[in-house]
Design an enzyme around this catalytic site. Structure first.
Site, short mmCIF file in Angstrom:
data_model
loop_
_atom_site.label_atom_id
_atom_site.label_comp_id
_atom_site.label_asym_id
_atom_site.label_seq_id
_atom_site.Cartn_x
_atom_site.Cartn_y
_atom_site.Cartn_z
N LYS A 132 10.70 -10.68 -27.07
CA LYS A 132 12.09 -10.29 -27.31
C LYS A 132 12.42 -10.39 -28.80
O LYS A 132 13.17 -9.56 -29.34
CB LYS A 132 13.03 -11.17 -26.50
N HIS A 263 -10.56 24.24 -5.97
CA HIS A 263 -9.17 24.12 -5.51
C HIS A 263 -9.02 23.08 -4.42
O HIS A 263 -8.39 23.31 -3.38
CB HIS A 263 -8.63 25.48 -5.07
#
Length: 495
Positions: A132, A263
């Site tokens: 932080k 595919h």
């Protein structure tokens, strides 16, 4: 940089880092196992408990949860100095921490009270505090970062950009850590937790998604998702999908095998005594579809196979390895992507849907209850052909009908709304005789029509799950047509 706090479970490289810090006149705070390791190495440090004036307590559960530690990490330079001075808090400029190995210990046979002791509290609290306040504090959680950190310190310190990068790693780690704990606790008394958390790493942006107007990225560090080509262009979204399908089917075979996918469906599958004949037979099932396909092989690629791969257009090749000379041959096709076959993954399958996801777990092995339902018993050759067709149909889009002999597919009908249409397409696409082949259907036959199409094409045996209300009608048709038919009791839809 004047003060560093070191507290690590994984002590890889920590002595070298600590010695460097000490020689750089950076004071070290430490405790517990890390402090013991530093003491044994003759590296000076101050015990955390001595610094805070509070002893470790509750078997080490409380040692760094103290204002002098978190104040030193969270204190904003240029803003909080007065209150820090009033409270006797010194700034901590570098935090080196890694966490108790909860994920690793959760795989062991520990009781819940034993495992709970591997839930780190002080570590996550400290690294979150430091992250932080990344503008003023550098926080390091990965031993692989130690060499770079030492170089940066030698050159005058870490930039704000460097510290932000390190802070990102912290929050990713705490998110992953908490997810592992949450999943374990939620999963104690149920197969699927009420809340399921996971994290995907190693994100790489792709050129585009399934189509050029779509954006996409791939995430993952293992399996197909973790692969990068040994040669060739960047993998595309569709390459990853087809490679995943191809390898999933390839894992079904122990003997030399070749799987060709186009595919997201197999267009040729074959086995053989060696890799070359297996590949050639798989390619010859549907050479038109094999053009621009993904090829998966389960043996080392040598010159003979490499020559064949380089003789046509193949998008992706996946194999356990390649000889040096084979690699040179394959370089003729500079755009062909060449991957190493990864280990089989056993993680749950996650599939996104609007507003959420579906999660599915497949058993490592499925016990099919094969039993003959026709009057005629299949021959040994028909049984072998059914095994081949059954393996392939499990990895082909539903509805699917597969014609096969004992070593190769012969006709594949995939992704049809009607099962009889799938049978007709398989017959139409077959380039060699279907006489004497066996047929597999991924789900039960609701009517005899698909079986009748197969028999008309020359098939002599059929395998299906069974379970239709019209099973007897289909069995009667098989007996009338002299088709040997086996029920498995297991369905293999794939959507």
């Amino acid at each position: 940089m004047k003060t560093a706090l070191l507290s690590v479970w994984d002590k890889t490289g920590i002595i070298e880092l600590a010695r460097f810090l000490s020689e750089s006149d950076i004071a070290i705070l430490s405790s517990g196992g890390t402090g013991k390791a530093l003491a044994e190495a003759g590296i000076p440090f101050t015990e955390v408990s001595e610094y805070t004036g509070s002893p470790e307590m509750m078997d080490g559960r409380v040692k760094t949860l103290h204002p002098k530690i978190h104040g030193g990490l969270l204190g904003r330079r240029g803003k909080d100095e007065q209150v820090m001075a009033e409270q006797g808090i010194g700034p901590i400029d570098l935090l080196v921490v890694n966490l108790y190995p909860f994920e690793e210990m959760a795989k062991k046979d520990l009781s819940l009270p034993e495992l709970i002791e591997f839930i780190d509290i002080g570590g996550p609290a400290m690294i979150r505090s430091a992250a932080k306040n990344f503008r003023d504090v550098a926080v390091v959680i990965d031993p692989s970062d130690y060499p770079a950190i030492m170089e940066e310190i030698k050159e005058g310190g870490l930039s704000e950009e460097d510290r932000l990068h390190l802070a990102r790693k912290v929050f990713a780690r705490t998110a992953s850590y908490d997810a592992a704990i949450s999943n374990y606790l939620y999963n104690i008394d149920r197969e699927f937790p009420e809340i399921y958390s996971f994290q995907l790493k190693n994100g790489r942006e792709l050129r585009y998604g399934e189509n050029p107007h779509q954006k996409a990225a791939v995430y993952g560090t293992s399996g197909i998702a973790g692969q990068t080509p040994l040669q060739g262009k960047q993998m595309s979204y569709n390459n990853y999908l087809d490679a995943d399908s191809a390898t999933a089917l390839l894992y079904e075979f122990d003997e030399p095998a070749a799987v060709i996918v186009k595919h997201n469906n197999p267009c040729g599958v074959a086995t053989g005594d060696a890799l070359l004949p297996a590949y050639l037979r798989a390619r010859d099932v549907d050479p038109v579809s094999a053009y621009g396909s993904v090829v998966a092989l389960n043996r080392m690629v040598e010159d003979d196979v490499a020559e064949e791969l380089a003789s046509t257009f193949v998008e992706v090749v996946i194999a356990p390895g390649y000889t040096d000379s084979a690699r040179e041959i394959m370089k003729r096709k500079e755009n062909m992507r060449v991957l190493i076959l990864p280990e089989k993954e056993t993680a749950p399958a996650v599939r996104s849907i609007s507003g959420g996801a579906l999660i599915q777990v497949s058993p490592e092995s499925i016990t099919d209850n094969w039993h003959v339902v026709s009057e005629r018993e299949p021959t040994a050759g028909e049984f072998d052909a059914m095994k081949m067709a059954w393996k392939v149909c499990q990895h082909t889009k539903s509805n699917t009908i597969i014609f096969a002999n004992s070593t190769a597919t012969v006709g594949i009908g995939a992704g049809q709304m009607s099962r009889v249409d799938a049978a007709k397409i398989a017959v139409e696409k077959a380039l060699s005789s279907l006489e004497g082949t066996s047929v597999a259907s991924d789900a039960f036959l609701p009517f005899p029509d698909a079986l009748e199409e197969a028999a008309k094409a020359g098939a002599t045996a059929l395998i299906q799950p069974g379970g239709s209300i019209r099973d007897q009608e289909v069995i009667d048709a098989a007996n009338r047509l002299n088709i040997a038919m086996v029920f498995t009791g297991v369905r293999h839809f794939r959507h």
